[in-house]
Each structure stands twice: as C-alpha cells, then as structure tokens.
Design a protein around this motif. Sequence first.
Motif, PDB file in Angstrom:
ATOM      1  N   ALA A  65      24.002  -9.622   2.022  1.00  0.00           N
ATOM      2  CA  ALA A  65      23.620  -8.173   1.417  1.00  0.00           C
ATOM      3  C   ALA A  65      22.301  -8.449   1.153  1.00  0.00           C
ATOM      4  CB  ALA A  65      24.646  -7.840   0.416  1.00  0.00           C
ATOM      5  N   LEU A  66      21.303  -7.379   1.503  1.00  0.00           N
ATOM      6  CA  LEU A  66      19.889  -7.534   0.923  1.00  0.00           C
ATOM      7  C   LEU A  66      19.778  -6.457  -0.170  1.00  0.00           C
ATOM      8  CD1 LEU A  66      18.010  -7.682   4.133  1.00  0.00           C
ATOM      9  CD2 LEU A  66      18.917  -9.685   2.906  1.00  0.00           C
ATOM     10  N   ASP A  67      19.092  -6.802  -1.294  1.00  0.00           N
ATOM     11  CA  ASP A  67      19.088  -5.953  -2.402  1.00  0.00           C
ATOM     12  C   ASP A  67      17.453  -5.573  -2.578  1.00  0.00           C
ATOM     13  OD1 ASP A  67      18.934  -4.660  -4.825  1.00  0.00           O
ATOM     14  OD2 ASP A  67      20.002  -6.095  -6.034  1.00  0.00           O
ATOM     15  N   ALA A  68      17.043  -4.330  -1.983  1.00  0.00           N
ATOM     16  CA  ALA A  68      15.650  -4.009  -1.819  1.00  0.00           C
ATOM     17  C   ALA A  68      15.073  -3.947  -3.375  1.00  0.00           C
ATOM     18  CB  ALA A  68      15.413  -2.788  -1.053  1.00  0.00           C
ATOM     19  N   ALA A  69      16.114  -3.072  -4.374  1.00  0.00           N
ATOM     20  CA  ALA A  69      15.627  -3.000  -5.618  1.00  0.00           C
ATOM     21  C   ALA A  69      15.324  -4.051  -6.661  1.00  0.00           C
ATOM     22  CB  ALA A  69      16.712  -2.154  -6.405  1.00  0.00           C
ATOM     23  N   ALA A  70      16.032  -5.250  -6.268  1.00  0.00           N
ATOM     24  CA  ALA A  70      15.674  -6.542  -7.015  1.00  0.00           C
ATOM     25  C   ALA A  70      14.674  -7.296  -6.414  1.00  0.00           C
ATOM     26  CB  ALA A  70      17.115  -7.165  -7.212  1.00  0.00           C
ATOM     27  N   ASP A 125       8.341  -4.623  11.338  1.00  0.00           N
ATOM     28  CA  ASP A 125       7.308  -4.040  11.890  1.00  0.00           C
ATOM     29  C   ASP A 125       5.879  -3.763  11.074  1.00  0.00           C
ATOM     30  OD1 ASP A 125       9.059  -3.852  14.114  1.00  0.00           O
ATOM     31  OD2 ASP A 125       9.702  -1.793  13.632  1.00  0.00           O
ATOM     32  N   GLU A 126       4.963  -3.836  11.882  1.00  0.00           N
ATOM     33  CA  GLU A 126       3.510  -3.490  11.071  1.00  0.00           C
ATOM     34  C   GLU A 126       3.468  -1.975  10.594  1.00  0.00           C
ATOM     35  OE1 GLU A 126      -0.207  -1.693  10.814  1.00  0.00           O
ATOM     36  OE2 GLU A 126       1.087  -1.496  12.621  1.00  0.00           O
ATOM     37  N   VAL A 127       3.178  -1.870   9.578  1.00  0.00           N
ATOM     38  CA  VAL A 127       2.966  -0.680   8.691  1.00  0.00           C
ATOM     39  C   VAL A 127       1.413  -0.495   8.074  1.00  0.00           C
ATOM     40  CG1 VAL A 127       3.751   1.086   6.950  1.00  0.00           C
ATOM     41  CG2 VAL A 127       5.332  -0.225   8.203  1.00  0.00           C
ATOM     42  N   SER A 128       0.646   0.437   8.569  1.00  0.00           N
ATOM     43  CA  SER A 128      -0.885   0.544   7.832  1.00  0.00           C
ATOM     44  C   SER A 128      -1.281  -0.577   7.768  1.00  0.00           C
ATOM     45  CB  SER A 128      -0.593   1.269   6.521  1.00  0.00           C
ATOM     46  OG  SER A 128      -0.106   2.481   6.623  1.00  0.00           O
ATOM     47  N   GLY A 129      -1.260  -1.694   8.784  1.00  0.00           N
ATOM     48  CA  GLY A 129      -2.005  -2.972   8.697  1.00  0.00           C
ATOM     49  C   GLY A 129      -1.349  -4.220   8.116  1.00  0.00           C
ATOM     50  N   GLY A 137      -1.891   3.553  -1.161  1.00  0.00           N
ATOM     51  CA  GLY A 137      -0.760   4.233  -1.746  1.00  0.00           C
ATOM     52  C   GLY A 137       0.639   3.457  -1.330  1.00  0.00           C
ATOM     53  N   THR A 138       1.647   3.987  -1.613  1.00  0.00           N
ATOM     54  CA  THR A 138       2.936   3.278  -1.237  1.00  0.00           C
ATOM     55  C   THR A 138       3.307   3.496   0.010  1.00  0.00           C
ATOM     56  OG1 THR A 138       3.583   3.858  -3.457  1.00  0.00           O
ATOM     57  CG2 THR A 138       5.398   2.923  -2.202  1.00  0.00           C
ATOM     58  N   LYS A 139       3.440   2.137   0.553  1.00  0.00           N
ATOM     59  CA  LYS A 139       3.990   1.875   2.273  1.00  0.00           C
ATOM     60  C   LYS A 139       5.239   1.144   1.932  1.00  0.00           C
ATOM     61  CE  LYS A 139       0.121   3.760   3.158  1.00  0.00           C
ATOM     62  NZ  LYS A 139       0.091   5.120   3.381  1.00  0.00           N
ATOM     63  N   THR A 140       6.096   1.621   3.123  1.00  0.00           N
ATOM     64  CA  THR A 140       7.321   1.021   3.099  1.00  0.00           C
ATOM     65  C   THR A 140       7.614   0.015   4.102  1.00  0.00           C
ATOM     66  OG1 THR A 140       8.431   2.870   2.206  1.00  0.00           O
ATOM     67  CG2 THR A 140       9.927   1.255   3.345  1.00  0.00           C
ATOM     68  N   LEU A 141       7.911  -1.399   3.914  1.00  0.00           N
ATOM     69  CA  LEU A 141       8.003  -2.488   4.957  1.00  0.00           C
ATOM     70  C   LEU A 141       9.558  -2.399   4.912  1.00  0.00           C
ATOM     71  CD1 LEU A 141       5.718  -5.412   4.180  1.00  0.00           C
ATOM     72  CD2 LEU A 141       5.631  -4.023   6.288  1.00  0.00           C
ATOM     73  N   ASP A 186      14.286  -2.007   2.815  1.00  0.00           N
ATOM     74  CA  ASP A 186      13.315  -1.178   2.833  1.00  0.00           C
ATOM     75  C   ASP A 186      12.477  -1.547   1.509  1.00  0.00           C
ATOM     76  OD1 ASP A 186      13.471   0.362   5.170  1.00  0.00           O
ATOM     77  OD2 ASP A 186      14.462   2.125   4.114  1.00  0.00           O
ATOM     78  N   ILE A 187      11.169  -2.147   1.582  1.00  0.00           N
ATOM     79  CA  ILE A 187      10.575  -2.803   0.249  1.00  0.00           C
ATOM     80  C   ILE A 187       9.313  -1.969   0.209  1.00  0.00           C
ATOM     81  CG2 ILE A 187       9.551  -4.895  -0.626  1.00  0.00           C
ATOM     82  CD1 ILE A 187      12.513  -5.028  -0.246  1.00  0.00           C
ATOM     83  N   PRO A 188       9.132  -0.918  -0.826  1.00  0.00           N
ATOM     84  CA  PRO A 188       7.660  -0.570  -1.033  1.00  0.00           C
ATOM     85  C   PRO A 188       6.871  -1.404  -1.692  1.00  0.00           C
ATOM     86  CG  PRO A 188       9.242  -0.309  -3.062  1.00  0.00           C
ATOM     87  CD  PRO A 188      10.057  -0.959  -2.162  1.00  0.00           C
TER      88      PRO A 188
END
Length: 547
Positions: free
Chosen positions: A140-145, A180-184, A215-219, A233-235
């Motif tokens: 289980a992955l925990d993005a918030a932590a 995947d690549e997001v905004s470079g 700005g805030t990008k989501t990986l 989903d990691i901001p």
Amino acid sequence: MKTFRLLAICTLVLAAGCGKDPKIDKVYNTVYINSAASSFQGSLTQGQAVAQGTKITLAYTNGLGKSAQVLLPEVNGLYCDPIDVRLASPTSSDNGNGTVEIPVSGTPTASGSMNLRPVIRVGEYEVFISIPATVTPAIALDAAASVVTGTFRIGQAIANGNIALHYTSYANQEVTVSADEVSGISIAEFTASLPAAPSGGTLDVPVTGTPSDYGTKTLKITMTQGDNTYTADIPVEIAGDIALDAAGSTVTGTLSKGVELSDVKIALHYTAAEEQQATISIDLTNGISCSAFDATLPAAEDGTVDVPLSGTPVSDGVTNLVVIVKIGSTNYTATIPVTVLSDVPGIPFEPETFTYQGLEYTTIFIDVNGNGYVDPGDVWLDRNIGAASADPGAYGADGINAASIGQMLQYGKPYGATAFDASYQIDYDAIGEWTVCPEGYAVPTLDQFNAAIAKVTGGTISGNGVSGNAGITLTLMNSVMKLPIGGWLTNGDTQPQAYGEAAAYWTSSKGSNTAPWKVDINNSSASNTGANWADAAWQLPVRCIKK
C-alpha cells in the motif's frame, strides 16, 4: 412405497427451491444454513499463504444426524477440499442444530473485498452462502506521508530531486517503479527490493528533468509487483522565476466611479532569486487597466514594483484587478482588489417631466443610500403606469382617488391590455424583461421596492418585506411615493379586492411556481409589508423605476 417416498422427497426439494432465502438457505428437504450466524475468521493478505486457523464457521439447523461434506470452491486463490462430516443429531428441542468449521487454504491473488462461497453437500444436493472477506494489499502506497525534497525551479535542471515514498508491505517484494513525465519532470523506471514493512517504510524515488512550468504538479508513481499495480499521486511544487504577493501589495490613490484616474498605482510585492526582465500589464476591468510596460525586477526577498493604473471606473464597489507579469513565455498573475467609490462629488437630483402614452409623468427622488446624490434605485415615477393623477386620495374605500390607480395588468401584458385573459400564461424566462414602462425605466425588482419602502417609512427590510412601522399603508400614501392603496384583481374580477385597505404591486423578480414576486401592502393597522408570487390570474398596477 420407495417410489412414493422418493417422489415425496423430490417434491419437497422442488418446493423449497435450489437457491437461498435472503437470510436462510435450504438444502435437501430438512437442512438449513443460517447466513446471519455464519462467519469468516482470520486475516488475508495478497500474495501471502493463508495462516493456520483461518476458517469459515457455518451455522446450520435440522441436521438430523446426516452424513455430509463441507467444502470451499476455489476463489481468488482460496479453497478447501471436501471434508466428510456428520451433522448434529436431533434432540428433544430441535432436529439437530450445530456448527461446522471449514479450514481455508491457499494464497490470495487479488486485494480488496470478495465473497467466499462455502458449501454443505448432503448426498447429491448442495447449498452455499456468501461470506464476505477482505484481502489486504501486499503493498500500500501512502502519498500523504511521502516527502519530496530537492530544488525544483522552472527552466532549471532539478537538483537533488527525491521522493521518500511511504509504503506498507507484509513481505519482501521485488518491484518496478516509474512515473510518466509531467511538465518536464519525470522518474526513470527502476527496479528495487522492497523490504517487508507492516508498520510502514520508505523507498527513495529519484526525480529528474527540467520543469517547463511552475506551480503544483502531480506525479503519478506506478509500482508494479508481479501482475499487481499500485499507484500514488505525489504533488510536486515547482517554483517560478518570481513569486507575486497579492496580500502584501498595496494600492495608493483614489478611485471614483466616473472619474478619470490620476496618480493611482499598485505597489506590487514580489520575491525573485535572480534579477528578472518582465513585461507587466493589467487587462481592462471595470474601465481600469495598465498598458504593458517593461521592467527590470532586481533579485529580492521582498521587492516591489509600481504598476500605474489608468482609465475611468464604470461601477463602484470592489473590483479585482489581475496583474500579469510575463517573464519569457510564462505569465505570473496576482489578483489585487481595489475599491471604487461612488460618484464624487455626486449628481444632485433634478426632477424631470415628460409625456408617455398621452399622460404626464414627473420623476421623484428617494435617497435610499442617504448620500444626497442620485444612485441606481433612487429615481421613480410619481404615479402608477396609466394613472391620470399622482394624488392617491385618502385612506379607505370612499377616499381613494381612482384616477391614481392606473392600469391593472396581467404580468407581461403590453400597455393598455387591461382586459383579463383567462388563457394567458406568464413567460417565466422573460420575467424582468417587461417593457411596459417608458424608455429608460423598468419594473422595479423586489429588492428595489423594499429599499424604497423602508426609506420612506423608516422601516427595516426583513425577509421579503419591510417591518417596523405601524400604519404603513397610510404612510406610503402620504410619502413622496404616494402609493395608492387600490387593491388588486384576480380571475377576472370586475371590482378590485381590498380596495382602499390594501394593495399589491408587480416586481421584476422571479418568484416560485414560475411566477414573479409581488409586493403586498397591508391595511393601516399593520406594521409590515410582505411579498409573494403571483401567477397569470392576477392583475396589478405598476410603478416604474429609472434604470
């Protein structure tokens, strides 16, 4: 005799059915499984062999001492091969009630909620029930932590970019990680040995690239383990070349409605790690703008740049101006609120007299805001539409001046269409667009009518009406509004109802039941006015207000 018994048994089985009751399932002709009293015991983890002691307990009744088999057909990697059992024998109080345990074996292949379907088999007959169970994911992955570290800035290669990805795992796992690549920015695919960490662990995930936006990008991190996929989903916050501080910015100078701006500017606060060449502008908003100009913004933790404003404000109140700072091909924005004052020094009221539909009208002034100058909602006609006189007469049926009442119209009907039309329907979408008033004037809204009544009577707007002034009808008749209390017509009345005691006037506000609001003016002993909707059956007078 045997044939008769066999037919009797088959008849009972067919009558009972082969499925299950919502609460109790029937088997053979006497054995029942009690779903509510049956249960699953144990814990299940994806990819881990089931622990010893994991079982299903089935409660049954009417066992009659029969020989039977219990089993769990394979589902999601879990099963139990057939086990021979003997069901409970009858006692003095029942036909053989009891429980039977089905040990669960195997290794769950998928996580999430599932249904196990244990079976009791008696002879050639079977019955099953659904027993819910939950399989915990192997990972289980925990993005918030999870924690992002490194330097992320637009147009610059990421320095020491890393995500400490938080996870839980109940066994050592071999995994593949990618994004995947997001905004470079991206994560190069890699494999890793993930240690068991039932209480939580972290995996370092390197982040590389050159951000193309701020700005805030989501990986979206994807972790695969065998046929299983897990995501998080990691901001990631990307700093720009500059950060604008709207809250710390200030406006100097006075902005007034209808007055050309002079010496008015915004001291725009910003933070920049390096000197920046920028083009600054504000698009035209409420008559206010800033023509694009070039500026050099020195590196500063708390810098300011003056943004001059020009134009003539159209409306008073708060206007939100969006300052655009363009650096290269990137726009940075800050929304700055500015307050525009009402007309200064203001326009004094000058009465106007004109002729409409052969009748003479004069404007009156109701200083709703109390500033001594004309504001929207302050100027009304001195009489009702179609009224030959502005004098409402005296209170009471014998005192009302009939010439002051004017035309009583169904809502939306043209000037002069006073005959009642039983088939007429109000166009709800067109409420507020009635053109019965002279050019430049309109049927007032409910809010405008209430504001004027409150002003001339000293009352207080409450709900949909005005309260706090006894004898409000007489006060309105004697006020500058001179509202006649001429009652109303409904359903083709030939004489007004409540004539000389109460009145109702049309507004241009939408009410309920696909009809507009009307203002209700009560009798002289009342201390309030109210409002209600009025449909096409009503014929009411109209008093117009200047747009």
